[in-house]
Design an enzyme around this catalytic site. Structure first.
Site, PDB file in Angstrom:
ATOM      1  N   LEU A 146     -34.659  -8.516  -1.040  1.00 39.86           N
ATOM      2  CA  LEU A 146     -35.993  -7.923  -1.167  1.00 39.86           C
ATOM      3  C   LEU A 146     -36.398  -7.290   0.156  1.00 39.86           C
ATOM      4  O   LEU A 146     -37.571  -7.272   0.515  1.00 39.86           O
ATOM      5  CB  LEU A 146     -37.015  -8.998  -1.565  1.00 39.86           C
TER       6      LEU A 146
ATOM      7  N   GLU B 124     -19.137  -6.736   2.186  1.00 37.86           N
ATOM      8  CA  GLU B 124     -18.618  -6.314   3.479  1.00 37.86           C
ATOM      9  C   GLU B 124     -19.420  -7.023   4.559  1.00 37.86           C
ATOM     10  O   GLU B 124     -20.613  -7.278   4.398  1.00 37.86           O
ATOM     11  CB  GLU B 124     -18.712  -4.789   3.621  1.00 37.86           C
TER      12      GLU B 124
ATOM     13  N   PHE C 100     -16.489 -10.401  -5.819  1.00 31.75           N
ATOM     14  CA  PHE C 100     -17.894 -10.236  -5.455  1.00 31.75           C
ATOM     15  C   PHE C 100     -18.128 -10.239  -3.953  1.00 31.75           C
ATOM     16  O   PHE C 100     -19.246 -10.457  -3.486  1.00 31.75           O
ATOM     17  CB  PHE C 100     -18.736 -11.342  -6.113  1.00 31.75           C
TER      18      PHE C 100
ATOM     19  N   ARG D 163     -19.647   5.013   4.211  1.00 33.68           N
ATOM     20  CA  ARG D 163     -19.701   5.664   2.906  1.00 33.68           C
ATOM     21  C   ARG D 163     -21.127   5.614   2.347  1.00 33.68           C
ATOM     22  O   ARG D 163     -21.739   4.558   2.299  1.00 33.68           O
ATOM     23  CB  ARG D 163     -18.734   4.969   1.922  1.00 33.68           C
TER      24      ARG D 163
ATOM     25  N   GLY E  26     -36.810  -0.735   2.795  1.00 30.37           N
ATOM     26  CA  GLY E  26     -36.415   0.156   3.884  1.00 30.37           C
ATOM     27  C   GLY E  26     -35.811   1.434   3.342  1.00 30.37           C
ATOM     28  O   GLY E  26     -36.256   1.929   2.299  1.00 30.37           O
TER      29      GLY E  26
ATOM     30  N   LYS F 247     -22.195   3.917  -6.378  1.00 29.64           N
ATOM     31  CA  LYS F 247     -21.238   4.463  -7.354  1.00 29.64           C
ATOM     32  C   LYS F 247     -21.108   3.553  -8.570  1.00 29.64           C
ATOM     33  O   LYS F 247     -20.855   4.019  -9.683  1.00 29.64           O
ATOM     34  CB  LYS F 247     -19.888   4.744  -6.707  1.00 29.64           C
TER      35      LYS F 247
ATOM     36  N   CYS G 132     -20.099   0.705  -2.928  1.00 26.25           N
ATOM     37  CA  CYS G 132     -20.149  -0.059  -4.180  1.00 26.25           C
ATOM     38  C   CYS G 132     -21.410   0.200  -5.003  1.00 26.25           C
ATOM     39  O   CYS G 132     -21.346   0.810  -6.065  1.00 26.25           O
ATOM     40  CB  CYS G 132     -20.029  -1.540  -3.875  1.00 26.25           C
TER      41      CYS G 132
ATOM     42  N   LYS H 151      -0.993   2.505   7.125  1.00 21.35           N
ATOM     43  CA  LYS H 151      -1.779   1.287   6.922  1.00 21.35           C
ATOM     44  C   LYS H 151      -0.867   0.062   6.987  1.00 21.35           C
ATOM     45  O   LYS H 151      -1.205  -0.950   7.609  1.00 21.35           O
ATOM     46  CB  LYS H 151      -2.428   1.339   5.526  1.00 21.35           C
TER      47      LYS H 151
ATOM     48  N   ASP I 140       0.861  -1.180   0.000  1.00 23.76           N
ATOM     49  CA  ASP I 140       0.000   0.000   0.000  1.00 23.76           C
ATOM     50  C   ASP I 140       0.899   1.231   0.000  1.00 23.76           C
ATOM     51  O   ASP I 140       2.021   1.176   0.496  1.00 23.76           O
ATOM     52  CB  ASP I 140      -0.924   0.009   1.224  1.00 23.76           C
TER      53      ASP I 140
HETATM   54  C1  UGA Z   1     -22.040  -5.254  -2.730  1.00 29.62           C
HETATM   55  C2  UGA Z   1     -22.384  -6.583  -3.420  1.00 29.62           C
HETATM   56  O1  UGA Z   1     -23.425  -7.235  -2.708  1.00 29.62           O
HETATM   57  C3  UGA Z   1     -21.157  -7.491  -3.485  1.00 29.62           C
HETATM   58  O2  UGA Z   1     -21.467  -8.684  -4.194  1.00 29.62           O
HETATM   59  C4  UGA Z   1     -20.042  -6.742  -4.207  1.00 29.62           C
HETATM   60  O3  UGA Z   1     -18.854  -7.521  -4.285  1.00 29.62           O
HETATM   61  C5  UGA Z   1     -19.744  -5.455  -3.457  1.00 29.62           C
HETATM   62  O4  UGA Z   1     -20.931  -4.642  -3.400  1.00 29.62           O
HETATM   63  C6  UGA Z   1     -18.673  -4.717  -4.207  1.00 29.62           C
HETATM   64  O5  UGA Z   1     -18.912  -4.262  -5.326  1.00 29.62           O
HETATM   65  O6  UGA Z   1     -17.531  -4.676  -3.725  1.00 29.62           O
HETATM   66  P1  UGA Z   1     -21.746  -4.509  -0.174  1.00 29.62           P
HETATM   67  O7  UGA Z   1     -21.562  -3.127  -0.692  1.00 29.62           O
HETATM   68  O8  UGA Z   1     -20.845  -5.047   0.871  1.00 29.62           O
HETATM   69  O9  UGA Z   1     -21.682  -5.558  -1.384  1.00 29.62           O
HETATM   70  O10 UGA Z   1     -23.217  -4.543   0.434  1.00 29.62           O
HETATM   71  P2  UGA Z   1     -24.596  -5.303   0.138  1.00 29.62           P
HETATM   72  O11 UGA Z   1     -24.735  -6.460   1.042  1.00 29.62           O
HETATM   73  O12 UGA Z   1     -24.782  -5.533  -1.315  1.00 29.62           O
HETATM   74  O13 UGA Z   1     -25.611  -4.189   0.616  1.00 29.62           O
HETATM   75  C7  UGA Z   1     -25.663  -2.930  -0.037  1.00 29.62           C
HETATM   76  C8  UGA Z   1     -26.715  -2.042   0.551  1.00 29.62           C
HETATM   77  O14 UGA Z   1     -28.013  -2.528   0.225  1.00 29.62           O
HETATM   78  C9  UGA Z   1     -26.697  -1.915   2.074  1.00 29.62           C
HETATM   79  O15 UGA Z   1     -26.882  -0.550   2.405  1.00 29.62           O
HETATM   80  C10 UGA Z   1     -27.874  -2.765   2.515  1.00 29.62           C
HETATM   81  O16 UGA Z   1     -28.408  -2.325   3.729  1.00 29.62           O
HETATM   82  C11 UGA Z   1     -28.829  -2.561   1.363  1.00 29.62           C
HETATM   83  N1  UGA Z   1     -29.825  -3.633   1.192  1.00 29.62           N
HETATM   84  C12 UGA Z   1     -29.426  -4.905   0.928  1.00 29.62           C
HETATM   85  C13 UGA Z   1     -31.170  -3.343   1.273  1.00 29.62           C
HETATM   86  O17 UGA Z   1     -31.570  -2.177   1.507  1.00 29.62           O
HETATM   87  N2  UGA Z   1     -32.085  -4.346   1.087  1.00 29.62           N
HETATM   88  C14 UGA Z   1     -31.708  -5.599   0.828  1.00 29.62           C
HETATM   89  O18 UGA Z   1     -32.599  -6.466   0.660  1.00 29.62           O
HETATM   90  C15 UGA Z   1     -30.345  -5.907   0.748  1.00 29.62           C
END
Ligand code: UGA
Length: 446
Positions: free
Chosen positions: A261, A163, A160, A341, A264, A274, A271, A37, A32
């Site tokens: 699904l 977090e 994929f 973020r 909220g 953006k 991710c 870090k 890095d």
């Molecule tokens: C997302 C993707 O799910 C990963 O597969 C991908 O690798 C990652 O982005 C990335 O591009 O690096 P992440 O950002 O960790 O992962 O979070 P998610 O679990 O996808 O949730 C995203 C947002 O959607 C959260 O704010 C969550 O609260 C919200 N969410 C999720 C809902 O509002 N409803 C849902 O049913 C599911």
């Protein structure tokens, strides 16, 4: 001889990937450009909250008692180039200031710093989420700037991981996608991922543009699913329907599926928001903008949920936030993360604060990051402290800790027993039994 691996960029993606590669048995060097870090990582400390990551790191970081010693860290590109057969580029690609497009400056800087040191055969593997077409451009860059010339090859291998589940997703991926131009790259990547492949992970081999598109397509689909159910929540609010029941019922159809699904306050994080914007911007450059205009709607449905939450809260406290105390439970964009973020929770908290309420936020892990981003909000050390004196409690990140709160105890601290569930995750009956007025998004008020 066993392959040696470097991982360039040690954020969520890179730190997890480096630790996972060491766990799979490889010697790994993480790089890095931020020395602080690297110092932390060398001590076995992770610069963010991610369940299981610190343990995995400590298991492998050289110099830590009892570790395998397979994982080291550096800030020196020459050292990394000399060390590795395979270099994974895991730097971040944020949204450009004031634009939808993706900021490629960290990726470009990593390639510019690495290329001049590649004097022998090497495989550079891009993992960052990039606009389609970047891999072809970067392959040409490597061929032109690496002393090894055509022996410095490129592959694209999108990631994929989610977090909160980063370690699990990296060690047990549900698929591995590689964009390659030759057999050597494919063979090397099969060697890297031999363990998950033996466990049955599907291996999808494709060209550069498809590999890049798989990633943005997947995130666009997930964003679409969330905005779809949130659009249904809007209709349910107008028609007095119950979006939770609706989601359950359509989710039994396995062509639709029950996951993602949850209606909220919508999606946030580093991710999904953006990525859909960068995808639209890139499609525009390619002359395919019409194909993705629907993502604009996905984005606006999502952003509208935050405003809707603010409106619900304003109405619930009597039409104005002036002189009102509001407790916000949650700051992280999702549970089991300290990442704030583009967090819907903080966005809502900020809007309510700007409308004159005294807002107090509590989050199990996201407090430090939240304070940094929104220093003007109030912060408390516990949920009960946040709720003390509140005229309304907003549940905006669905941590298990919040589901386990005792509404009766919390009720003693609040001025008004009014809870608005922005994640549809609390048990309405429990809260109502304890004398709370419970309201949620897309559900009947009765
Ligand atoms: C997302 C993707 O799910 C990963 O597969 C991908 O690798 C990652 O982005 C990335 O591009 O690096 P992440 O950002 O960790 O992962 O979070 P998610 O679990 O996808 O949730 C995203 C947002 O959607 C959260 O704010 C969550 O609260 C919200 N969410 C999720 C809902 O509002 N409803 C849902 O049913 C599911």
């Amino acid at each position: 001889m066993a392959l040696k691996i470097t991982v360039i960029g040690t954020g969520y993606l890179g730190a997890t990937h480096a630790a996972a590669m060491a766990e799979l048995g490889f010697d790994v060097l993480g790089l890095d450009v931020v020395p602080e870090k690297i110092e932390m990582l060398r001590r076995g400390e992770v610069p963010m909250y991610e369940p299981g990551l610190e343990d995995l790191l400590r298991k492998h970081v050289a110099g830590i008692e009892g570790s395998t010693g397979r994982l080291g860290f550096t800030t020196d590109y020459a050292e990394a180039a000399a060390f590795g057969d395979i270099h994974f580029v895991c730097v971040n690609t944020p949204q450009k200031q004031g634009e939808y497009a993706c900021d490629m400056s960290y990726v470009d800087a990593a390639f510019a710093a690495l290329a001049p040191h590649l004097t022998g055969p090497a495989l550079v593997v891009g993992k960052s989420t990039v606009p389609v077409g970047s891999a072809a451009r970067l392959a040409a860059y490597l061929a032109a700037h690496a002393p090894a010339g055509a022996d410095a090859e490129l592959a694209w291998n999108p990631e994929f991981l989610r977090e909160g589940f980063a370690v699990q997703d990296t060690l047990h991926p549900d698929r591995i996608v590689v964009g390659v131009r030759g057999e050597r790259a494919e063979k090397l990547l099969r060697e890297v991922y031999a363990t998950p492949l033996a466990d049955g992970a599907p291996f999808v081999v494709t060209d550069f543009p498809t590999a890049e598109l798989v990633k943005t397509a997947a995130n666009s689909f997930l964003a679409t699913k969330i905005s779809f159910i949130n659009a249904m929540a809007e209709v349910c609010e107008a028609a007095d329907g119950d979006v939770l029941k609706l989601a359950e019922a359509i989710g039994y159809d396995d062509r639709i599926g029950a996951k993602f699904l949850r209606a909220g306050v919508g999606f946030g994080g580093g991710c999904l928001p953006k990525d859909i914007r960068a995808f639209m911007a890139r499609a525009g450059e390619l002359g395919a903008d019409q194909a993705l205009t629907f993502l604009r709607e996905i984005d606006s449905i999502n952003m509208r949920r935050r405003g809707q939450m603010v409106e619900m809260a304003r109405e619930a406290v009597g039409g104005s936030f002036l002189g009102k105390r509001v407790a916000v439970l949650g700051a992280a964009f999702k549970p089991d993360s300290d990442d704030v973020r583009d967090s819907p929770a903080l966005n809502v908290a900020g809007q309510i604060h700007l409308q004159g309420a005294q807002v107090t936020v509590y989050d199990p892990k996201g407090m430090t990051n939240a304070r940094r981003l929104f220093p003007t909000l109030g912060y408390a050390d516990s949920a009960t402290e946040a709720v003390r004196g509140a005229h309304a409690v907003l549940h905006l990140t669905e941590w298990r800790e919040f589901r386990e709160l005792d509404p009766a105890v919390l009720g003693e601290a609040a001025t008004t027993r009014l809870v608005l569930d922005g994640r549809n995750a609390l048990d309405p009956e429990r809260w109502r039994r304890a004398g709370w007025t419970y309201r949620a998004m897309g559900r009947p008020t009765a």
